[in-house]
Scaffold this active site. Sequence first.
Site, PDB file in Angstrom:
ATOM      1  N   HIS A 128       0.592  -1.148  -0.201  1.00 45.66           N
ATOM      2  CA  HIS A 128      -0.404  -0.286  -0.042  1.00 45.66           C
ATOM      3  C   HIS A 128       0.836   1.378  -0.102  1.00 45.66           C
ATOM      4  CE1 HIS A 128      -3.408  -2.511   0.015  1.00 45.66           C
ATOM      5  NE2 HIS A 128      -3.711  -2.819   1.474  1.00 45.66           N
ATOM      6  N   HIS A 199     -10.205   2.080   0.773  1.00 45.78           N
ATOM      7  CA  HIS A 199      -9.543   0.791   2.006  1.00 45.78           C
ATOM      8  C   HIS A 199     -10.395   0.429   2.777  1.00 45.78           C
ATOM      9  CE1 HIS A 199      -7.899  -2.505   3.931  1.00 45.78           C
ATOM     10  NE2 HIS A 199      -7.206  -3.041   3.064  1.00 45.78           N
ATOM     11  N   GLU A 335     -11.824  -3.857  -3.207  1.00 39.34           N
ATOM     12  CA  GLU A 335     -11.222  -3.044  -3.119  1.00 39.34           C
ATOM     13  C   GLU A 335     -10.906  -3.076  -4.583  1.00 39.34           C
ATOM     14  OE1 GLU A 335      -7.350  -3.281  -0.542  1.00 39.34           O
ATOM     15  OE2 GLU A 335      -8.463  -4.304   0.276  1.00 39.34           O
TER      16      GLU A 335
END
Length: 336
Positions: A128, A199, A335
């Site tokens: 991420h 998220h 996601e």
Amino acid sequence: MNRPFDKIVALLGVVFVSTIARGAVVEDHFGTQGDGTQVQRWTMTNANGASLAVMSYGATLVSLKMPDRAGTLDDVVLGFDQFEPYLTKSPYFGAIVGRYANRIGGAHFTLNGVEFHITANEGQNTLHGGRHGFDKMIWTGAKIDDHTVELSYLSKDGEEGFPGNLTTHVRYSLSDSNEVKIEYSATTDKDTVVNLTNHSYFNLAGAGNGDVLQNVLTVDADQYTPTTPRLIPTGELVPVNDTPFDFRKPHFVGQRIDPNGNQDGFVRGYDLNFVLTKQDGLRHAATVYESTSGRVMDVWTTQPGLQLYTANGLDGSITGKAGKTYPKCGAICLET
């Protein structure tokens, strides 16, 4: 390079009469970072009383209140009532993650014949966006209209090792039909990699109200991307036929989870990317149904993949909204 893309989440509840002003957007102070930086929050409310709140830290969706079949509002995204826990306890609750969502194996990649070494923050891999990804940055926000807030962030050339000055804009909007629309766009002055997502951890029964194993899930995907034990894609595209990953027809989320964690691709829960059925433009990707509340969530996207994550990392140690703890599989992440 300018590549806009978007995601739409439609939360379909029972419409009911409210005296709250249609399309209202309210800005307030939500918290302060250790260095004194102020964190702002924007809350928009539609004609039905449903509301969405987003803060400048991480362009994070902090609240999404939707009606159940009786018109009762519940906050259906996990998070915290105050700002401070987001600094130390949040596993990306509601955040915009980037510059590159999901994992980059070995914390390096090659682009135009040049190898770039980026920050590793999950063993040898980058997750991420690295140690200080977009989820930990202060975004500049502004009300666009009575339905929309836009947040922007400039990721400078070399940040976390990524090339190019990348300017990212994310727009959140809430319609009177209880649709949440998230639109992303990014522009860079050098070739780079970018992969953005939101998220949010959804529990349609309300944040902290049990697990999601009895939610009914449908995913419009014929294939998935298998991974190594470190959750790095192998590069294969494998049919979902005769696997626990076939959600083309509705199944309970927990129906095929192996409590011993022995099934390929996930450990005691799902953490897997689906290859969505090919179709140009905006298309339906997934549906989640929660029977106790009657809430249904439909996900639409222009993106080719959908990461299904069943909050396997939660274990009851995080206390969230209204003092409730978040159990294992206490939410579902979809996601795009």
